[in-house]
Design a protein around this motif. Structure first.
Motif, PDB file in Angstrom:
ATOM      1  N   LEU A  29       0.819  -1.046  -0.053  1.00  0.00           N
ATOM      2  CA  LEU A  29      -0.055  -0.162  -0.169  1.00  0.00           C
ATOM      3  C   LEU A  29       0.920   1.349  -0.068  1.00  0.00           C
ATOM      4  O   LEU A  29       0.544   2.226  -0.802  1.00  0.00           O
ATOM      5  N   LEU A  30       1.788   1.152   0.760  1.00  0.00           N
ATOM      6  CA  LEU A  30       2.674   2.442   0.751  1.00  0.00           C
ATOM      7  C   LEU A  30       3.730   2.703  -0.543  1.00  0.00           C
ATOM      8  O   LEU A  30       3.600   3.739  -0.720  1.00  0.00           O
ATOM      9  N   LYS A  31       3.949   1.696  -1.117  1.00  0.00           N
ATOM     10  CA  LYS A  31       4.773   1.888  -2.579  1.00  0.00           C
ATOM     11  C   LYS A  31       3.766   2.603  -3.347  1.00  0.00           C
ATOM     12  O   LYS A  31       4.178   3.476  -4.143  1.00  0.00           O
ATOM     13  N   ARG A  32       2.414   2.233  -3.160  1.00  0.00           N
ATOM     14  CA  ARG A  32       1.492   2.802  -3.849  1.00  0.00           C
ATOM     15  C   ARG A  32       1.109   4.569  -3.900  1.00  0.00           C
ATOM     16  O   ARG A  32       1.249   5.120  -4.686  1.00  0.00           O
ATOM     17  N   PHE A  33       1.086   4.698  -2.412  1.00  0.00           N
ATOM     18  CA  PHE A  33       0.577   5.930  -1.983  1.00  0.00           C
ATOM     19  C   PHE A  33       1.420   6.985  -1.550  1.00  0.00           C
ATOM     20  O   PHE A  33       1.276   8.283  -1.525  1.00  0.00           O
ATOM     21  N   ILE A  34       2.904   6.667  -1.349  1.00  0.00           N
ATOM     22  CA  ILE A  34       3.882   7.608  -0.911  1.00  0.00           C
ATOM     23  C   ILE A  34       4.111   8.378  -2.274  1.00  0.00           C
ATOM     24  O   ILE A  34       4.256   9.879  -2.067  1.00  0.00           O
ATOM     25  N   ASP A  39       2.239  10.521   3.895  1.00  0.00           N
ATOM     26  CA  ASP A  39       3.507  10.376   4.706  1.00  0.00           C
ATOM     27  C   ASP A  39       3.186   8.881   5.204  1.00  0.00           C
ATOM     28  O   ASP A  39       2.007   8.435   5.439  1.00  0.00           O
ATOM     29  N   LYS A  40       4.234   8.116   5.320  1.00  0.00           N
ATOM     30  CA  LYS A  40       4.247   6.741   5.291  1.00  0.00           C
ATOM     31  C   LYS A  40       3.659   6.226   6.823  1.00  0.00           C
ATOM     32  O   LYS A  40       2.426   5.634   6.807  1.00  0.00           O
ATOM     33  N   ASP A  41       4.087   7.018   7.825  1.00  0.00           N
ATOM     34  CA  ASP A  41       3.545   6.542   9.050  1.00  0.00           C
ATOM     35  C   ASP A  41       2.177   7.248   9.314  1.00  0.00           C
ATOM     36  O   ASP A  41       1.213   6.519   9.956  1.00  0.00           O
ATOM     37  N   PHE A  94      -2.018  -5.470  -5.117  1.00  0.00           N
ATOM     38  CA  PHE A  94      -2.521  -6.341  -3.981  1.00  0.00           C
ATOM     39  C   PHE A  94      -2.483  -7.786  -4.441  1.00  0.00           C
ATOM     40  O   PHE A  94      -2.068  -8.630  -3.517  1.00  0.00           O
ATOM     41  N   LYS A  95      -2.564  -8.344  -5.446  1.00  0.00           N
ATOM     42  CA  LYS A  95      -2.168  -9.568  -5.883  1.00  0.00           C
ATOM     43  C   LYS A  95      -0.978 -10.164  -5.691  1.00  0.00           C
ATOM     44  O   LYS A  95      -0.779 -11.322  -5.426  1.00  0.00           O
ATOM     45  N   LYS A  96       0.195  -9.055  -5.545  1.00  0.00           N
ATOM     46  CA  LYS A  96       1.437  -9.783  -4.851  1.00  0.00           C
ATOM     47  C   LYS A  96       1.643 -10.280  -3.624  1.00  0.00           C
ATOM     48  O   LYS A  96       2.305 -11.075  -3.238  1.00  0.00           O
ATOM     49  N   ALA A  97       0.369  -9.996  -2.886  1.00  0.00           N
ATOM     50  CA  ALA A  97       0.345 -10.716  -1.327  1.00  0.00           C
ATOM     51  C   ALA A  97       0.040 -11.972  -1.237  1.00  0.00           C
ATOM     52  O   ALA A  97       0.252 -12.746  -0.224  1.00  0.00           O
ATOM     53  N   LYS A  98      -0.043 -12.685  -2.574  1.00  0.00           N
ATOM     54  CA  LYS A  98      -0.238 -14.214  -2.525  1.00  0.00           C
ATOM     55  C   LYS A  98       0.903 -14.970  -2.091  1.00  0.00           C
ATOM     56  O   LYS A  98       0.900 -16.083  -1.492  1.00  0.00           O
TER      57      LYS A  98
END
Length: 230
Positions: A29-34, A39-41, A94-98
């Motif tokens: 999620l952070l990789k997409r939204f930063i 801000d990450k935290d 999100f598919k990478k979470a597999k």
């Protein structure tokens, strides 16, 4: 008369370690939204606050509305536009979470078996994710939208687990009484190559009821034997 089976996802159809999965999920999620300036935290804290609000939902609004109110209260009303990015995230990145989830070939077997008996199949995972995200996770074990007659997500739910009103709402929407469904199916022990012990918990009411049944896809049985759970 049995009419439907409600399946949970995490730890039931989809084997996973919750801590490992959560950490990996937030990493994606952070990789997409930063890159969008978050801000990450602070983003992590906001998502958790939104999740907490959904868990406390009193039923007046959908979980989706509750979550995005928390989000826009923090970042401003104009950030509702990023909901589209969240939705896209759940069907792409999100598919990478597999990779942090286990395999479960029995998931397909038991879903097909239940449907072959003319029973409705409901994916009753905690509705704190959008339906598209829940279906992405179901895809990790080879299941998809066509395998379920109804999916509880944050769009169509006004409560969340462990609130018993979540199950009550799900049953009401689908026209079922509590004695017409099995809920929270969990494969707990393998009895033979084709027979499985299954534990289900009926969450309606103040005291959850736990029973053990036998799933036998070869002979077409769902029974409630007087046996010890192993």
């Amino acid at each position: 008369m049995l009419k439907a089976v409600l399946f949970d996802l995490d730890g039931t159809l989809l084997p996973m370690d919750e801590k490992e999965f959560t950490e990996y999920y937030f990493g994606l999620l952070l990789k997409r939204f930063i890159s969008l300036g978050y801000d990450k935290d602070d983003l992590i804290k906001t998502v958790w606050r939104g999740t907490g609000a959904m868990l406390r939902n009193d039923g007046k609004e959908t979980n989706e509305t509750v979550f995005w109110r928390v989000f826009t209260d923090r970042y401003g009303a104009e950030k509702i536009k990023d909901k589209a990015v969240f939705d896209d995230f759940y069907v792409t990145d999100f598919k990478k979470a597999k990779v942090v989830c286990g395999e479960n070939p029995e998931a397909r077997k038991i879903i097909d078996y239940v449907k072959s008996k003319g029973l409705k199949v409901i994916l009753a995972s905690n509705p704190v994710f959008p339906i598209c995200g829940l279906l992405t996770r179901a895809g990790f074990v080879g299941l998809g939208k066509k395998d379920f007659d109804y999916v509880t997500g944050y769009e169509n739910s006004h409560y969340a687990k462990p609130n018993p009103k979540y199950i009550e709402e799900t049953l009401k929407v689908n026209g079922f009484e509590k004695d017409e469904v099995l809920s929270d199916i969990t494969l707990v022990a393998k009895w033979s190559p084709e027979v499985y012990s299954v534990t289900f918990i009926t969450e309606v009411g103040e005291t959850p009821e736990r029973q053990t049944v036998i799933y036998d896809p070869v002979n077409g049985k769902i029974e409630k034997p007087d046996i010890k759970e192993v």
